[in-house]
Design an enzyme around this catalytic site. Structure first.
Site, PDB file in Angstrom:
ATOM      1  CG  ASP A   1      34.586  37.864  44.206  1.00  0.00           C
ATOM      2  OD1 ASP A   1      34.608  39.285  44.381  1.00  0.00           O
ATOM      3  OD2 ASP A   1      34.895  37.512  42.828  1.00  0.00           O
TER       4      ASP A   1
ATOM      5  CG  HIS B   1      32.214  39.427  41.117  1.00  0.00           C
ATOM      6  ND1 HIS B   1      31.407  39.516  40.029  1.00  0.00           N
ATOM      7  CD2 HIS B   1      33.359  38.743  40.917  1.00  0.00           C
ATOM      8  CE1 HIS B   1      32.070  38.812  39.101  1.00  0.00           C
ATOM      9  NE2 HIS B   1      33.076  38.191  39.761  1.00  0.00           N
TER      10      HIS B   1
ATOM     11  CG  HIS C   1      40.080  36.591  40.730  1.00  0.00           C
ATOM     12  ND1 HIS C   1      38.798  37.431  40.318  1.00  0.00           N
ATOM     13  CD2 HIS C   1      40.628  36.843  39.329  1.00  0.00           C
ATOM     14  CE1 HIS C   1      38.692  37.943  39.386  1.00  0.00           C
ATOM     15  NE2 HIS C   1      39.962  37.428  38.402  1.00  0.00           N
TER      16      HIS C   1
ATOM     17  CG  HIS D   1      35.605  31.203  39.621  1.00  0.00           C
ATOM     18  ND1 HIS D   1      34.414  31.390  39.367  1.00  0.00           N
ATOM     19  CD2 HIS D   1      36.045  32.328  39.877  1.00  0.00           C
ATOM     20  CE1 HIS D   1      33.996  32.761  39.623  1.00  0.00           C
ATOM     21  NE2 HIS D   1      35.078  33.162  40.037  1.00  0.00           N
TER      22      HIS D   1
END
Length: 338
Positions: free
Chosen positions: A35, A103, A228, A230
């Site tokens: 990401d 993402h 992944h 956060h």
């Protein structure tokens, strides 16, 4: 938040600071857990800014002091088949290794992601892009990137994001997940390799079938970089009975209004010698302050729950408190970053 007038530069400032730390500490590798981009098809503006940051920090005359001794064509999805610093047309002083996340995952007829663009530009070493083989749930095979520097040998495994439900089933299906171990080399047995896995999957077990259990992973691993999630849980934690440690770096900027995102953001400096490692967490100072306070109205004696004005007045006071906390945090930040 690239279209937000206030926060549109936040993620770029954070990424620039991360690359600056890597330069300052003279690291061998900058390792990203997926990401890098928030969208599968980032805008031209975002791509240009990301490329500019990578060029400014990664292209220089600093010598790269490690060697990749495995078959590079196995792990490199680009057309050139080698790590970027070996290209004679580029002076790469800071090699970046990255998997993809959920993402910025590959898609389309050619199964490409934005990370493929950076890889073809020779700015990023993209690894962990699995080819799902077989029928049914499918099969994947992990091949390590074998890295040697002096007497230290590192086997780097990567797994770009796969849909959690499918990967969960694969781990529980015999022979669906294969791990290739390093073969013995001169002066280096299989047990001499320090093994690292970088993955980007659900870790919090909201639903057991929609996350990856840490105990699915093989015990020969030494260290896991879990992307992944956060929340920044940067201090490595040992998993009882498994023998490996997990660090969860978290996102570099807050992306949602939850308590986990309000925790201070860090990067981890990982120094490896033989089979031992030393972690040092480094705070990110360019990140916008984020204070999270939970208000339980029934616990507030001065509030009439039937009086909306009473509730709003109390929330105004809480808002002022948060504002003063953020103001104090901002003054404490280093003036080097804005």
């Amino acid at each position: 938040m690239e279209k937000d007038e206030i926060r549109r530069h936040d993620s770029f400032q954070a990424f620039d600071e991360i690359c600056s730390i890597a330069e300052e500490k003279q690291v061998d590798i900058l390792l990203l857990g997926g990401d890098l981009f928030h969208e599968n098809k980032p805008s031209r503006s975002t791509l240009v800014k990301a490329i500019e940051i990578l060029r400014r920090h990664c292209l220089n005359d600093q010598p790269v002091q490690f060697q990749v001794v495995s078959d590079q064509t196995v792990n490199s999805p680009n057309t050139f088949g080698h790590v970027n610093y070996e290209d004679p047309h580029f002076n790469v002083g800071l090699p970046v290794f990255s998997i993809h996340g959920n993402h910025d995952d590959p898609a389309g007829v050619d199964n490409l992601s934005a990370i493929d663009i950076l890889s073809e530009c020779n700015l990023v070493n993209y690894f962990g892009k699995m080819v799902l083989a077989g029928s049914g749930v499918g099969q994947i095979t992990f091949y390590p990137i074998l890295i040697r520097k002096g007497s230290t040998a590192v086997a780097l495994y990567g797994l770009g994001n796969i849909r959690d439900e499918r990967l969960n089933r694969m781990f529980q299906t015999p022979q669906a997940v294969q791990w290739m171990r390093p073969e013995p080399q001169e002066g280096c047995e299989v047990s001499d390799w320090f093994t690292i896995l970088v993955l980007h999957q659900n870790r919090v077990k909201m639903n057991a079938k929609n996350a990856i259990n840490e105990r699915f992973l093989p015990r020969f691993l030494d260290f896991i970089v879990w992307g992944h999630e956060h929340e920044c849980l940067i201090d490595p934690q040992e998993v009882p009975g498994m023998g490996f440690h997990i660090t969860q770096p978290g996102s570099s900027v807050a992306t949602s209004l939850i308590d986990g995102e309000s925790k201070p953001k860090h990067v981890l400096l990982l120094e490896i010698k033989g089979n031992q490692y030393r972690p040092t967490k480094i705070p990110l100072t360019a990140v916008r302050p984020f204070e999270y306070i939970e208000v339980v109205l029934k616990d507030e004696p001065d509030i009439d729950p039937n009086d909306q004005n009473s509730i709003l007045e109390h929330l105004d006071k809480v808002s002022d408190l948060i504002g003063s906390l953020i103001g104090r945090l901002s003054m404490d930040q280093s003036p080097s970053f804005h």
